[in-house]
Design an enzyme around this catalytic site. Structure first.
Site, PDB file in Angstrom:
ATOM      1  N   ASP A  22       2.664  -4.672   1.441  1.00 56.92           N
ATOM      2  CA  ASP A  22       1.691  -4.088   0.352  1.00 56.92           C
ATOM      3  C   ASP A  22       1.082  -2.956   0.920  1.00 56.92           C
ATOM      4  O   ASP A  22      -0.001  -2.714   0.806  1.00 56.92           O
ATOM      5  CB  ASP A  22       0.798  -5.066   0.010  1.00 56.92           C
ATOM      6  CG  ASP A  22       0.173  -4.751  -1.531  1.00 56.92           C
ATOM      7  OD1 ASP A  22       0.678  -4.050  -2.136  1.00 56.92           O
ATOM      8  OD2 ASP A  22      -1.002  -5.426  -1.813  1.00 56.92           O
TER       9      ASP A  22
ATOM     10  N   LYS B 194     -15.353 -11.840   2.751  1.00 53.94           N
ATOM     11  CA  LYS B 194     -14.193 -12.064   1.966  1.00 53.94           C
ATOM     12  C   LYS B 194     -14.182 -13.674   1.661  1.00 53.94           C
ATOM     13  O   LYS B 194     -14.101 -14.314   2.916  1.00 53.94           O
ATOM     14  CB  LYS B 194     -12.870 -11.729   2.324  1.00 53.94           C
ATOM     15  CG  LYS B 194     -11.967 -11.801   1.195  1.00 53.94           C
ATOM     16  CD  LYS B 194     -10.511 -11.135   1.937  1.00 53.94           C
ATOM     17  CE  LYS B 194      -9.325 -11.121   0.901  1.00 53.94           C
ATOM     18  NZ  LYS B 194      -8.215 -10.191   1.213  1.00 53.94           N
TER      19      LYS B 194
END
Length: 430
Positions: A109, A19
């Site tokens: 989230d 990432k």
């Protein structure tokens, strides 16, 4: 915000997920660094771990295990999950979320696309990019006036309050609803419209959306989705425990129903008459209560010292577990084949036939005429058989009348006639 690449770790020769976030975007870089610190601080079997992180050139990077089996979202899009699968994933994610809460991390989230599947039996909680660290205000990057999260999974109190661990539990309740039904409880044409439904609408009971669900789960899901945070489960583990207890209650209800069926079988062998009566009563009450259209009960009988020879058979236009239990109460040779119901028909009424019988007066010159059987039939009378010998000395049948010789009588009654009697009556003396 970030880019993710499939890469190969040259030291372990394993595939990994890489990432990357550009350091040129200061806000994104700060959030990414917050995610890296949160992920690195948590060590739990169902939290996707950070293998490595740092900066290189103008990039911030995070190395994680590559998970190739997709996400929980992929599974729920195919339809509702089984009760066992739902319980497995709920237990794993609840334990991971509870561990994060104990370490001061609020995920903010929680959604199926952030739950990665290592395989069909193992789930990871991932993507801590929007975390709020309750132990460090500096690491909580929430802008005033902005809603943080995904509208379909956001708790209603976020419209006016900051996120808490109870907000995460609400989101977990939405995931539980989705695993059981295959869909989220609220839909809107826009993200804001969807979020407003969390504020104004009550969710449907899961068993209404998916009729195959046991009703014991409804209370669990609806409590997790309570509008007021204080009315929800106060920890993710409490939600998981409530789900497991509801499944246990459902299993007990099924076991009780099975034991009831077994008791009828024991009663059938020990007391067949009582079993027959109880089964008929059970089926009759079930028919009345369920509105079934039962047509006929027949051939339900038992004799002392024997089992029911042809069991209890019901023909109905509908079925239910109760009626199925009463359908066959068994016999010593096993379940009989379903016989066809007896056909009964009422013959149409026959109109009476009236026959005029002419009166014949014999001539005065004839002293003792003998009327033949042929002439008797010509007048519309039946031939009558008699027990005793007639005037010819022959036995003519089973009649009960006693006649002397020269008796040509055609009567059908039991009257005694003397010679010279020319009666034609049907049961009366002439």
């Amino acid at each position: 915000m970030s880019d993710i690449y499939l890469a190969c770790d040259t030291h372990s020769d394993q595939e990994v997920a890489l990432k990357l976030v550009s350091m040129n975007n200061e806000e994104y870089c700060q959030r990414f660094q917050q995610e890296v610190r949160a992920t690195a601080s948590l060590s739990h079997g169902h939290i996707l771990p950070a293998l490595d992180h740092g900066e290189f050139d103008c990039w911030c990077y995070l190395v994680m295990p590559y998970v190739s089996s997709g996400t929980l979202r992929d599974l729920t899009e195919a339809g509702p999950l089984s009760l066992d699968e739902t319980g497995t994933y709920l237990h794993q994610i609840s334990s991971a979320l509870h561990y994060a809460h104990q370490h001061g991390i609020i995920h903010r989230d929680i959604k199926p696309s952030n739950i990665l599947m290592r395989n069909r039996d193992f789930a990871y909680l991932a993507d801590f990019g929007l975390v709020k660290n309750t132990r460090s205000v500096a690491e909580s990057l929430t802008e005033t006036g902005f809603l943080i999260g995904t509208a379909a999974y956001m708790a209603p109190e976020l419209a006016e309050e900051d996120a808490t661990y109870l907000s995460d539990i609400y989101s977990l309740g939405i995931i539980l609803f989705q695993m059981l039904t295959g869909d989220v409880p609220f839909h809107g044409s826009t993200p804001i419209g969807t979020f407003m439904q969390h504020l104004s609408k009550q969710p449907s009971r899961p068993s209404q959306v998916n009729p195959h669900l046991p009703v014991e789960l409804d209370a669990v899901v609806l409590r997790a989705l309570a509008k007021e945070p204080a009315r929800r489960y106060q920890s993710a583990l409490a939600l998981d425990q409530a789900y497991q207890e509801a499944l246990a209650a459902y299993a007990r209800r099924c076991a009780d129903s099975q034991r009831t069926t077994q008791r009828f079988g024991v009663l059938l062998h020990k007391r067949p008459r009582s079993a027959a009566a109880a089964a008929v009563a059970l089926a009759a009450m079930a028919t009345l209560s369920l509105g079934a259209s039962a047509h006929v009960f027949y051939d339900a009988y038992a004799t002392s010292g024997s089992t029911i020879s042809n069991s209890i058979v019901q023909h109905t236009n509908s079925s239910s577990p109760i009626l199925d239990q009463a359908l066959y109460m068994g016999n010593s040779l096993g379940k009989p084949e379903l016989p066809k119901p007896p056909v009964t028909s009422t013959p149409p009424p026959v109109a009476p036939v009236t026959t005029a019988v002419p009166v014949i007066t014999p001539p005065a010159s004839v002293a003792n005429p003998v009327t033949s059987h042929a002439s008797s039939k010509a007048h519309g009378h039946e031939k009558v058989k008699k027990n005793g010998p007639d005037h010819h000395g022959r036995d003519n049948g089973n009649g009960a009348e006693k006649h002397n010789s020269n008796d040509p009588g055609n009567g059908n009654g039991p009257e005694k006639h003397n010679g010279g009697d020319y009666g034609y009556g049907h049961g009366g003396k002439n």
